[in-house]
Write an enzyme that holds these catalytic residues in place. Structure first.
Site, PDB file in Angstrom:
ATOM      1  N   THR A  11       0.699  -1.278  -0.077  1.00 47.00           N
ATOM      2  CA  THR A  11      -0.138  -0.138   0.023  1.00 47.00           C
ATOM      3  C   THR A  11       0.671   1.065   0.161  1.00 47.00           C
ATOM      4  O   THR A  11       1.708   1.443   1.406  1.00 47.00           O
ATOM      5  CB  THR A  11      -1.240  -0.100   1.443  1.00 47.00           C
ATOM      6  OG1 THR A  11      -1.641  -1.205   1.249  1.00 47.00           O
ATOM      7  CG2 THR A  11      -1.854   0.921   1.209  1.00 47.00           C
ATOM      8  N   GLU A  12       0.846   1.682  -0.901  1.00 46.75           N
ATOM      9  CA  GLU A  12       1.706   3.425  -1.230  1.00 46.75           C
ATOM     10  C   GLU A  12       2.835   3.600  -0.706  1.00 46.75           C
ATOM     11  O   GLU A  12       3.463   4.125  -0.605  1.00 46.75           O
ATOM     12  CB  GLU A  12       0.629   4.798  -0.009  1.00 46.75           C
ATOM     13  CG  GLU A  12      -0.992   5.020  -0.266  1.00 46.75           C
ATOM     14  CD  GLU A  12      -0.696   5.605  -1.066  1.00 46.75           C
ATOM     15  OE1 GLU A  12      -0.377   6.224  -1.466  1.00 46.75           O
ATOM     16  OE2 GLU A  12      -1.752   4.586  -2.225  1.00 46.75           O
ATOM     17  N   LEU A  13       3.416   2.237  -0.936  1.00 39.62           N
ATOM     18  CA  LEU A  13       4.790   1.960  -1.297  1.00 39.62           C
ATOM     19  C   LEU A  13       5.589   1.623  -0.435  1.00 39.62           C
ATOM     20  O   LEU A  13       6.817   2.075   0.026  1.00 39.62           O
ATOM     21  CB  LEU A  13       5.128   2.587  -2.635  1.00 39.62           C
ATOM     22  CG  LEU A  13       5.038   2.697  -3.849  1.00 39.62           C
ATOM     23  CD1 LEU A  13       6.055   3.206  -4.461  1.00 39.62           C
ATOM     24  CD2 LEU A  13       4.785   1.136  -4.603  1.00 39.62           C
TER      25      LEU A  13
END
Lengths: 431, 378
Positions: free
Chosen positions: B146-148
Site C-alpha cells: 500500500t502506497e509503497l
C-alpha cells in the site's frame, strides 16, 4: 391581565435554552389567565401559536420622522457606542453615519432603514439588531398600548426594547435575567453587554432572576437594589412520551451523557477527564457528548489522545425529538457546568427517568433534591458519582423514581403563578 | 546493453462512509454512502478506466510484445467495479488476457497492515492473491505494498511470504547519492530484490502534468539523460482522465509515448518480473524507518502519528483476532473497507479544508458498532 413580552427566539427556532423557557412560561401564564403578546424578531411562521399571539418584529414598519420615535432617537445615540462592534461598519464610519443622518434626516444605515429584515439569529450584527429591535419595540408598544398591562423583557438583547416601551407607554417593566454576562464570559466580560444589562435592570420595576445564584450576582456585581430582585426558578414541561416509547440504545452497556453547548461555561473538559478515570475501572461504559461549540475540536482531540474514542461518542447539535431520544438512551446524565444561572437540561433528563449528576455551581441544584451534586472542578467526585450510578442499581432506581415525581412538580404552571404575582406587584408599585 | 522501463498503475477507490451517528450504533450495520460510491466509481470508469484501457489495448495490438504494463488492483476497487462498473472490470480482464500486463500482489484492503499487525498483513496479501487468481486467472509474483510503504522488516516479511521482488519508493533520504534506477536488495534478507520508483519522472505525470506542460518530447528527453539500468514509473491510474482530464492532453501523451520511447531512446518496456532475470542487485537498500511514496517527506504522517489517527488505528487493529475468528462474509467485507489507508488519511490534520474531527467521530462510531458485531459472534 395581558403582558407584552420581548423575546429573541421561540420554538422551534432556538439556539439555546431561552426559547424553550419562554415557551414553557407563556404556556404556564396562559393557564394562570395571563395573555401574552410575544414579540420576536423574524417569526418564521411555524411557531406554536396556541397560547401566544406572535408579533413578528420584521413586519413592523417604523416611520423614523415620527416625533415619538424621535424621543427614542436620542437613546439610540447612546447605543452608538455599542454599535462600534458591528463588524461591517467601523467606529468612525458609524459615528459619521449617525451624525449625517441626524443632520439630514436621510437614513441609510441598515439600522435606520424603514423596513429592516431581522435575521433573528445570534449573529455578527447583533448590536445592530438590538438597536433596531429597541426602536421597533417602542413603536410596537405604542401601537398596542391599550392591549397590555405590563412589559416583560427576556435577557439583555431585549432590554433596550423593554425600556423604550416603558418610556413610550408608561407601563411597568419587568426584566428577566436568564444569564448574566459573568456566566457567559467569566471575568472577561463585554462591558457593553454589561452596561445594557445593568441599564435594563435599573430601569425595571422588578428584576426576575432564575436562581439565587443569579440573584447574588445581580445584587453584588451589578449593584441592583435587592428589594426589587425576585428569584423565580425555571421549570420544565411534562413529557408527552414515556421513556419506553423511544428507541432503545443499540449498545447493551451503560451510556453516560453530557448534553449542552460545548463551551467553557459548561465544563465539558471535566466530563472528558472523569470519563477517562472511570474507563480505567470499567472499560464497558460508553460516554456521549451531545452538542456543539468552540471547544468541540479540543474535546475530540483530547478523547483521541486519551485513546478512548471507541467508548466516547460525539453527536453534534441535537434538537427537538433527538434530545429526548438521547435521554431515553442514557443511563446517567451529567452537567458539570462551571457557571450555570439555572440549567434546565437535568430536569429534561429526569423526566425521562435519567438519574443526574449536576454541579453545585448551577441554579438548578437549588431546586433539585434527587440528584448527585458535586463541585465542577472535582473530577474524582464526578467520576465517583457517575460510577456509582452505573453500578449501584438501588441508588439509580431511587433517583429515577423520586426524580420523576420531583420534576413533575416543577411545572411552568407553578412557576408562572409566581411570575404573575411579580406582574401584580409591578403594577402595584407603579400605580 | 539496453535499459528497461516499467510502468505500474495503481487502481484503487475507497468505500466512502456514510454519516453514521451514535443513534445507529448497535442497530444499523450499513456503513457506506452508496450514492457517492456509485457516482465516483462510474466517473472513474467513464473518464479513466475505459478510455485508458482502450488506448493501452491499441498499443498492445500495434506494438505487440514491445509494450508492457503492470497493475495493482485493490480488492476494494474490484468489489466496487463488480457493483457499479462491470464494463470496466471486463475491459481490465481483456487487457490482462493479452499477456502484456503483469498483475501485481498487494494488500486486499489497501491497508496499513504491514505496519500494524503481521498476521493481518499476511492475510491481506493472501486474500488479494486469491482474488487476482479468481478475477484474472493469474498468480501475482511481484508485490507492491500500500502506497509503497516499506522498511527492512516489511521487506523481510514479504520475502518470508515467498516473494522475490517488491517495488518501493526511491526515497532520497534513504538513497543519498545512490541512483533509484538500479535493482537493490533487502538488508535483512537479500533474496528479496527491490525496484525503486523514479520519483522525478513519476511525479512529472502524477503531479505536474498539466502545470509544467509535460510532452512526450520533454519526457523522452529526460529519460535519455538516464544512463542507469531500470526506470520505474508508478502512478495512480486515475491520474489519466480523472485527475487530469482529457482537455489537458494526457490521453494524447499516453497514446504517443510508446512511439517516442521505442524510436528515440534505448529503453525497452519490461514487466517488473522480467527484470529479475535481466538485472543484478547493485547494493542493499537500507530503510530502518518505514517510508512511503507520500508527501515531500516520503514518510507515514499522512496516515499515522496524530492522536486521532493513532486512536483509530489502535482501536481498529485491536479487533483483528475477533475478525479472524469470525467467518462472516459481511464482517470480512466491512473489515477490509475499514482497514483502507484512506480512512486514516482523512484523519490527517496536515491538509486544510477537510474536517478530520468529524471524520474521527463518524469513524469511531462505526468502529463501536463493528466491535459489537464481531464480539457477539465471538
Amino acid at each position: 391581565m395581558k403582558v407584552l413580552m420581548f423575546g429573541w427566539e421561540f420554538p422551534p427556532h432556538i439556539t439555546g435554552g431561552l426559547g424553550t423557557a419562554c415557551f414553557g412560561m407563556t404556556k404556564g401564564l396562559a393557564k394562570n389567565g395571563v395573555d401574552v403578546l410575544f414579540v420576536v424578531p423574524k417569526a418564521h411562521g411555524d411557531e406554536d401559536e396556541t397560547n401566544v399571539r406572535l408579533l413578528n418584529a420584521s413586519d413592523v414598519t417604523v416611520n423614523i420622522d415620527n416625533e415619538k420615535d424621535r424621543s427614542y432617537w436620542d437613546r439610540v445615540q447612546y447605543m452608538e457606542i455599542g454599535s462600534n462592534i458591528i463588524p461591517y461598519v467601523g467606529p468612525e464610519r458609524f459615528e459619521r453615519l449617525v451624525e449625517e443622518q441626524r443632520a439630514t434626516s436621510h437614513f441609510q444605515s441598515p439600522v435606520f432603514m424603514p423596513r429592516y429584515e431581522f435575521s433573528g439569529k445570534y449573529g455578527a450584527n447583533l448590536m445592530e439588531e438590538v438597536s433596531r429591535y429597541a426602536l421597533i419595540g417602542s413603536s410596537l408598544a405604542l401601537e398596542h398600548k391599550d392591549e397590555f398591562d405590563v412589559i416583560h423583557a427576556h435577557d439583555w438583547l431585549t432590554y433596550s426594547a423593554g425600556i423604550a416601551a416603558k418610556e413610550t407607554t408608561g407601563k411597568p417593566l419587568v426584566v428577566h435575567m436568564h444569564a448574566t454576562e459573568f456566566d457567559r464570559s467569566g471575568e472577561n466580560i463585554n462591558t457593553l453587554v454589561y452596561s445594557i444589562e445593568r441599564r435594563g435592570m435599573e430601569a425595571a420595576d422588578i428584576v426576575i432572576t432564575v436562581s439565587d445564584l443569579t440573584r447574588k450576582i445581580v445584587v453584588e456585581k451589578y449593584g441592583i437594589n435587592p428589594d426589587k430582585v425576585i428569584t423565580v426558578h425555571n421549570a420544565v414541561e411534562p413529557n408527552d412520551k414515556k421513556r419506553s416509547e423511544y428507541e432503545t440504545c443499540g449498545l447493551k452497556n451503560k451510556v453516560v451523557t453530557f448534553l449542552g453547548r460545548i463551551t467553557y461555561q459548561k465544563g465539558p473538559e471535566y466530563f472528558v477527564e472523569a470519563a477517562h478515570k472511570i474507563l480505567q475501572y470499567d472499560p464497558t461504559i460508553h460516554f456521549v457528548m451531545a452538542g456543539t461549540g468552540d471547544l468541540l475540536p479540543k474535546m475530540i482531540r483530547r478523547v483521541a489522545q486519551l485513546k478512548m474514542g471507541a467508548n466516547f461518542h460525539f453527536t453534534g447539535f441535537l434538537k427537538g425529538n433527538d434530545v429526548d431520544q438521547m435521554f431515553a438512551m442514557s443511563d446517567v446524565f451529567v452537567m458539570p457546568s462551571i457557571s450555570e444561572p439555572f440549567g434546565i437540561v437535568p430536569l429534561e433528563a429526569m423526566r425521562l427517568d435519567v438519574p443526574c449528576v449536576i454541579s453545585k455551581q448551577s441554579g438548578v441544584s437549588e431546586v433539585v433534591e434527587n440528584a448527585l451534586k458535586v463541585d465542577f472542578w472535582d473530577i474524582n467526585g464526578l467520576a465517583d458519582a457517575i460510577y456509582g450510578l452505573c453500578h449501584y442499581p438501588k441508588l439509580s432506581e431511587m433517583f429515577k423514581r423520586e426524580g420523576k415525581i420531583e420534576v413533575d412538580n416543577l411545572k411552568w404552571e407553578f412557576a408562572s403563578k409566581k411570575i404573575k404575582a411579580v406582574y401584580e406587584k409591578a403594577i402595584e408599585i407603579t400605580k | 546493453m539496453s535499459k528497461s522501463i516499467c510502468f505500474y498503475f495503481q487502481v484503487h477507490q475507497p468505500y466512502k462512509l456514510r454519516t453514521y451517528r451514535f443513534f445507529d450504533v448497535g442497530k444499523r450495520h450499513h456503513y457506506y454512502d452508496e450514492y457517492q460510491n456509485r457516482t465516483i466509481m462510474r466517473r472513474c470508469a467513464d473518464h479513466c478506466y475505459l478510455p485508458m484501457n482502450e488506448i493501452l489495448m491499441e498499443q498492445i495490438k500495434k506494438y505487440g510484445d514491445k509494450v508492457k504494463f503492470a497493475f495493482y488492483f485493490s480488492g476494494i476497487a474490484i468489489e466496487l467495479m463488480q457493483q457499479y462498473a462491470p464494463d470496466a472490470l471486463d475491459s481490465f480482464k481483456e487487457l490482462v488476457k493479452t499477456g502484456n500486463v503483469e498483475v501485481l500482489a498487494g494488500t486486499y484492503g489497501h491497508s496499513l497492515a504491514s505496519l500494524q499487525n503481521l498476521d493481518v498483513f499476511k492475510k491481506q496479501v493472501a486474500e488479494h492473491k486469491k482474488l487476482m487468481k479468481e478475477t484474472f486467472g493469474v498468480t501475482p509474483k511481484t508485490l507492491v505494498n500500500t502506497e509503497l510503504i516499506y522498511s527492512n522488516e516489511i521487506g523481510n516479511d514479504v520475502s518470508e511470504m515467498g516473494f522475490n521482488l517488491m517495488l518501493t519508493e526511491g526515497a532520497k533520504h534513504v538513497l543519498g547519492w545512490k541512483s533509484p534506477n538500479y535493482m537493490y536488495a533487502n538488508s535483512i534478507n537479500p533474496k528479496l530484490r527491490l525496484l525503486l520508483r523514479n520519483t522525478s519522472l513519476s511525479d512529472d505525470l502524477t503531479l505536474r502534468f498539466a502545470n509544467d506542460s509535460i510532452t512526450t518530447e520533454s519526457f523522452v528527453e529526460k529519460l535519455n539523460t538516464i544512463e542507469d539500468e531500470v526506470v520505474n514509473i508508478y502512478a495512480d491510474y486515475e491520474t489519466f482522465g480523472e485527475k487530469f482530464n482529457a482537455e489537458t492532453g494526457i490521453f494524447d501523451f499516453v497514446k504517443h509515448l510508446p512511439e517516442a520511447i521505442l524510436n528515440n531512446t534505448d529503453f525497452e518496456y519490461a514487466k517488473p518480473i522480467e527484470t529479475l532475470d535481466n538485472l543484478q542487485t547493485v547494493s542493499i537498500f537500507d530503510a530502518p524507518i518505514p517510508l512511503s511514496r507520500n508527501g515531500e517527506e516520503r514518510d507515514l504522517s499522512a496516515w499515522m502519528g496524530n492522536d486521532l489517527q493513532d486512536d483509530a488505528l489502535q482501536t481498529l487493529y485491536s479487533y483483528a483476532n475477533k475478525v479472524k475468528r469470525s467467518k462472516d462474509e459481511e464482517v470480512t467485507r466491512d473489515w477490509n473497507a475499514l482497514l483502507d489507508a484512506d480512512n486514516f488519511n482523512c484523519l490527517c490534520t496536515k491538509y486544510s479544508g477537510s474536517s478530520p474531527y468529524d471524520y474521527y467521530v463518524n469513524f469511531m462510531n462505526i468502529l463501536t458498532d463493528f466491535n459489537e458485531r464481531v464480539s457477539k459472534k465471538d
